[in-house]
Motif scaffolding. Structure first.
Motif, PDB file in Angstrom:
ATOM      1  N   HIS A  75      43.467  43.296  45.506  1.00  0.00           N
ATOM      2  CA  HIS A  75      44.190  42.026  45.599  1.00  0.00           C
ATOM      3  C   HIS A  75      44.355  41.416  44.214  1.00  0.00           C
ATOM      4  O   HIS A  75      43.622  41.757  43.284  1.00  0.00           O
ATOM      5  CB  HIS A  75      43.453  41.043  46.520  1.00  0.00           C
ATOM      6  N   TYR A  76      45.355  40.517  44.092  1.00  0.00           N
ATOM      7  CA  TYR A  76      45.510  39.718  42.874  1.00  0.00           C
ATOM      8  C   TYR A  76      44.890  38.352  43.147  1.00  0.00           C
ATOM      9  O   TYR A  76      45.137  37.755  44.191  1.00  0.00           O
ATOM     10  CB  TYR A  76      46.989  39.593  42.512  1.00  0.00           C
ATOM     11  N   ASP A  77      44.066  37.866  42.205  1.00  0.00           N
ATOM     12  CA  ASP A  77      43.435  36.559  42.443  1.00  0.00           C
ATOM     13  C   ASP A  77      44.364  35.422  41.994  1.00  0.00           C
ATOM     14  O   ASP A  77      45.504  35.653  41.562  1.00  0.00           O
ATOM     15  CB  ASP A  77      42.043  36.492  41.790  1.00  0.00           C
ATOM     16  N   ALA A  78      43.858  34.180  42.092  1.00  0.00           N
ATOM     17  CA  ALA A  78      44.699  33.002  41.843  1.00  0.00           C
ATOM     18  C   ALA A  78      45.199  32.920  40.398  1.00  0.00           C
ATOM     19  O   ALA A  78      46.171  32.216  40.115  1.00  0.00           O
ATOM     20  CB  ALA A  78      43.916  31.738  42.191  1.00  0.00           C
ATOM     21  N   ALA A  79      44.554  33.647  39.468  1.00  0.00           N
ATOM     22  CA  ALA A  79      44.989  33.621  38.068  1.00  0.00           C
ATOM     23  C   ALA A  79      45.771  34.876  37.697  1.00  0.00           C
ATOM     24  O   ALA A  79      46.089  35.084  36.524  1.00  0.00           O
ATOM     25  CB  ALA A  79      43.787  33.455  37.145  1.00  0.00           C
ATOM     26  N   GLY A  80      46.034  35.734  38.683  1.00  0.00           N
ATOM     27  CA  GLY A  80      46.807  36.950  38.397  1.00  0.00           C
ATOM     28  C   GLY A  80      45.972  38.138  37.966  1.00  0.00           C
ATOM     29  O   GLY A  80      46.514  39.168  37.571  1.00  0.00           O
ATOM     30  N   ASN A  81      44.632  38.018  38.020  1.00  0.00           N
ATOM     31  CA  ASN A  81      43.781  39.176  37.731  1.00  0.00           C
ATOM     32  C   ASN A  81      43.848  40.144  38.918  1.00  0.00           C
ATOM     33  O   ASN A  81      43.860  39.720  40.065  1.00  0.00           O
ATOM     34  CB  ASN A  81      42.323  38.746  37.519  1.00  0.00           C
ATOM     35  N   HIS A  82      43.880  41.447  38.620  1.00  0.00           N
ATOM     36  CA  HIS A  82      43.981  42.466  39.662  1.00  0.00           C
ATOM     37  C   HIS A  82      42.592  43.035  39.952  1.00  0.00           C
ATOM     38  O   HIS A  82      41.945  43.588  39.058  1.00  0.00           O
ATOM     39  CB  HIS A  82      44.916  43.582  39.173  1.00  0.00           C
ATOM     40  N   TRP A  83      42.122  42.872  41.178  1.00  0.00           N
ATOM     41  CA  TRP A  83      40.789  43.346  41.579  1.00  0.00           C
ATOM     42  C   TRP A  83      40.928  44.530  42.521  1.00  0.00           C
ATOM     43  O   TRP A  83      41.635  44.463  43.525  1.00  0.00           O
ATOM     44  CB  TRP A  83      40.010  42.233  42.288  1.00  0.00           C
ATOM     45  N   VAL A  84      40.237  45.616  42.208  1.00  0.00           N
ATOM     46  CA  VAL A  84      40.240  46.821  43.032  1.00  0.00           C
ATOM     47  C   VAL A  84      38.801  47.066  43.460  1.00  0.00           C
ATOM     48  O   VAL A  84      37.903  47.146  42.612  1.00  0.00           O
ATOM     49  CB  VAL A  84      40.768  48.032  42.229  1.00  0.00           C
ATOM     50  N   THR A  85      38.573  47.145  44.761  1.00  0.00           N
ATOM     51  CA  THR A  85      37.208  47.200  45.275  1.00  0.00           C
ATOM     52  C   THR A  85      36.937  48.496  46.012  1.00  0.00           C
ATOM     53  O   THR A  85      37.677  48.855  46.946  1.00  0.00           O
ATOM     54  CB  THR A  85      36.962  46.010  46.236  1.00  0.00           C
ATOM     55  N   LEU A  86      35.887  49.190  45.599  1.00  0.00           N
ATOM     56  CA  LEU A  86      35.371  50.335  46.349  1.00  0.00           C
ATOM     57  C   LEU A  86      34.132  49.820  47.073  1.00  0.00           C
ATOM     58  O   LEU A  86      33.075  49.645  46.466  1.00  0.00           O
ATOM     59  CB  LEU A  86      35.003  51.477  45.382  1.00  0.00           C
ATOM     60  N   GLY A 108      54.200  35.247  40.769  1.00  0.00           N
ATOM     61  CA  GLY A 108      53.454  34.888  41.971  1.00  0.00           C
ATOM     62  C   GLY A 108      52.176  34.106  41.712  1.00  0.00           C
ATOM     63  O   GLY A 108      51.303  34.036  42.568  1.00  0.00           O
ATOM     64  N   VAL A 109      52.045  33.512  40.524  1.00  0.00           N
ATOM     65  CA  VAL A 109      50.835  32.733  40.211  1.00  0.00           C
ATOM     66  C   VAL A 109      51.210  31.254  40.112  1.00  0.00           C
ATOM     67  O   VAL A 109      52.097  30.879  39.356  1.00  0.00           O
ATOM     68  CB  VAL A 109      50.200  33.209  38.876  1.00  0.00           C
ATOM     69  N   GLU A 110      50.508  30.405  40.898  1.00  0.00           N
ATOM     70  CA  GLU A 110      50.750  28.957  40.860  1.00  0.00           C
ATOM     71  C   GLU A 110      49.821  28.326  39.847  1.00  0.00           C
ATOM     72  O   GLU A 110      48.598  28.444  39.975  1.00  0.00           O
ATOM     73  CB  GLU A 110      50.433  28.335  42.225  1.00  0.00           C
ATOM     74  N   ILE A 111      50.383  27.616  38.876  1.00  0.00           N
ATOM     75  CA  ILE A 111      49.570  27.088  37.780  1.00  0.00           C
ATOM     76  C   ILE A 111      48.459  26.159  38.282  1.00  0.00           C
ATOM     77  O   ILE A 111      47.362  26.148  37.731  1.00  0.00           O
ATOM     78  CB  ILE A 111      50.465  26.395  36.717  1.00  0.00           C
ATOM     79  N   ASP A 112      48.725  25.404  39.345  1.00  0.00           N
ATOM     80  CA  ASP A 112      47.715  24.462  39.836  1.00  0.00           C
ATOM     81  C   ASP A 112      46.520  25.149  40.473  1.00  0.00           C
ATOM     82  O   ASP A 112      45.487  24.528  40.678  1.00  0.00           O
ATOM     83  CB  ASP A 112      48.346  23.498  40.846  1.00  0.00           C
ATOM     84  N   ARG A 113      46.682  26.411  40.815  1.00  0.00           N
ATOM     85  CA  ARG A 113      45.623  27.086  41.564  1.00  0.00           C
ATOM     86  C   ARG A 113      44.828  28.094  40.746  1.00  0.00           C
ATOM     87  O   ARG A 113      43.919  28.736  41.271  1.00  0.00           O
ATOM     88  CB  ARG A 113      46.236  27.774  42.792  1.00  0.00           C
ATOM     89  N   VAL A 114      45.159  28.274  39.442  1.00  0.00           N
ATOM     90  CA  VAL A 114      44.510  29.364  38.691  1.00  0.00           C
ATOM     91  C   VAL A 114      42.985  29.213  38.659  1.00  0.00           C
ATOM     92  O   VAL A 114      42.257  30.205  38.630  1.00  0.00           O
ATOM     93  CB  VAL A 114      45.062  29.522  37.245  1.00  0.00           C
ATOM     94  N   GLY A 115      42.512  27.946  38.710  1.00  0.00           N
ATOM     95  CA  GLY A 115      41.067  27.706  38.692  1.00  0.00           C
ATOM     96  C   GLY A 115      40.329  28.316  39.877  1.00  0.00           C
ATOM     97  O   GLY A 115      39.113  28.553  39.816  1.00  0.00           O
ATOM     98  N   GLU A 116      41.094  28.594  40.954  1.00  0.00           N
ATOM     99  CA  GLU A 116      40.460  29.179  42.146  1.00  0.00           C
ATOM    100  C   GLU A 116      39.959  30.600  41.910  1.00  0.00           C
ATOM    101  O   GLU A 116      39.241  31.164  42.738  1.00  0.00           O
ATOM    102  CB  GLU A 116      41.452  29.156  43.327  1.00  0.00           C
ATOM    103  N   ALA A 117      40.320  31.183  40.763  1.00  0.00           N
ATOM    104  CA  ALA A 117      39.848  32.545  40.445  1.00  0.00           C
ATOM    105  C   ALA A 117      38.326  32.612  40.325  1.00  0.00           C
ATOM    106  O   ALA A 117      37.754  33.700  40.374  1.00  0.00           O
ATOM    107  CB  ALA A 117      40.507  33.044  39.166  1.00  0.00           C
TER     108      ALA A 117
END
Ligand SMILES: [Zn+2]
Length: 411
Positions: A52-63, A165-174
């Protein structure tokens, strides 16, 4: 089996896909960067992972593992314009190899969870905000300042984020991504000349250096260069020049400290006048906060002494500073072990540049970085390169480090 050749093949493929004759063009929030990310998503299809991509646009891949507790490996796919083929990408491709290795070794379900992260906008090349995604993850988002940022064409960061697809107001939610993370590892090119000079392929990074950046102004007296006798001059440049020489022995007392007077301006700055005012800058760095504080104090004392010798005055005003961020002592030892076992030799060094790993460490997550030698110390341009055999060693050592840290997490 760790397949370093596969990592190099991936790096070559990405270079061909997202670079041109001038170098890599994966500037964050640009179409080429999105193309690199889409390419990377394809690479993940064969693996038993969630992403998934988080609120700041970081891409997380989980095994997913037996336990939710997670080891994170990662770096960044973005580059500066006309950048190199390894800065950031090496760390992401090595992290993919770690993920693949754990999936294969444990039949798709390791004892702990393994995560890969591709941080968004490490370089800050377009909007001047470095470590954008990792800072948000660490709870250091700067939304109000970010809202005012624009690129050279007047496009706002807010609009560029929205297009991805990143909302500036929400980046802190990362920050919610911090949950269950037990350690963070990053492989990166050194971007400096130390490992090559020491003849060492790999190094353990002790942390990122703190920085003290100051503007220093000496005030003397403008006077005619023909009519003013030498003994009565109040030459502001003379005082600054003494300081420029003195910061060298001050820094040299400490093995890792560096001090730079990068800019000197004289006023009135004409050939027929004694300098009445001299504006200089000072940048000092060290990994140890006490050392950094002491060299800064020594430089300040020296500036007062030289000002008085030249019958001038001096004032200091801070431009910017950041604390040193040391990496986790136990992980540094494990990294040392992994490098020594793989390469037969090891160097310990601090990082002069900042990295995403510094943000992760500042969030209290045990962190370490491994460096691989850079040829000629070059980076952030098309000449950036590393010997292929050194890249292969780096991937092997980094995977070994991941295994050691996974065991350390389960201790
Ligand atoms: Zn980088």
């Amino acid at each position: 089996m760790v397949d370093a050749v596969r990592v190099l093949a991936n790096l070559d493929e990405l270079r061909a896909l997202t670079g041109d004759a001038n170098g890599a063009q994966r500037v964050a929030w640009s179409p080429v960067w999105l193309k690199a990310r889409a390419w990377f998503e394809e690479k993940l299809k064969a693996l038993p992972v969630e992403r998934h991509y988080d609120a700041a646009g970081n891409h997380w891949v989980t095994l997913p593992g037996e336990s939710e507790t997670a080891l994170v490996v990662g770096s960044h796919l973005d580059s500066v314009p006309n950048g190199g083929w390894l800065d950031g990408c090496l760390g992401v491709m090595a992290a993919l190899e770690v993920l693949t290795h754990f999936a294969e070794s444990f039949n798709g379900r390791p004892p702990i969870t393994i995560k890969l992260v591709d941080w968004a906008d490490e370089e800050g090349a377009r909007f001047g905000r470095s470590l954008f995604g990792s800072a948000a993850f660490a709870g250091q988002a700067t939304i109000e300042a970010d809202r005012r940022r624009t690129d050279r064409d007047g496009i706002t960061l807010e609009a560029a984020l929205a297009a991805c697809g990143v909302e500036i107001d929400r980046v802190g939610e990362a920050v919610i991504e911090q949950k269950s993370l037990a350690a963070y590892l990053e492989l990166h090119i050194e971007q400096g000349p130390i490992l090559e000079a020491q003849g060492k392929p790999l190094g353990v990074v002790l942390g990122t250096k703190g920085v003290e950046r100051w503007a220093i102004t000496f005030h003397g007296q403008e006077a005619h260069s023909g009519s003013t006798p030498m003994p009565v001059r109040r030459d502001a440049l003379a005082a600054a020049a003494k300081l420029a020489l003195e910061i060298r022995p001050i820094a040299k007392k400490h093995p890792q400290a560096v001090a730079t007077m990068g800019s000197v301006k004289t006023f009135p700055g004409i050939v027929t006048a004694v300098v009445g005012r001299c504006e200089a800058t000072l940048d000092m760095r060290d990994l140890d906060a006490d050392v950094l504080a002491s060299i800064l104090e020594e430089a300040r004392a020296a500036s007062l002494r030289f000002a008085s010798e030249e019958r001038c005055t001096v004032e200091w005003s801070k431009i910017w500073s950041i604390q040193p961020i040391p990496f986790d002592a136990e992980l540094v030892l494990l990294c040392r072990e992994a490098v020594l076992e793989t390469a037969g030799t090891v160097e310990e060094l601090p990082s002069g540049p900042l990295h995403d790993a510094a943000e992760v460490a500042s969030a209290g997550i045990p962190t370490v970085m491994m460096f691989v030698q850079s040829l000629n110390g070059l980076s952030h341009n098309a000449a950036e390169d590393t010997r292929r055999e050194h890249l292969e060693l780096a991937v092997t050592a980094f995977t070994s480090l991941a295994e050691k840290v996974a065991a350390w997490i389960q201790r």
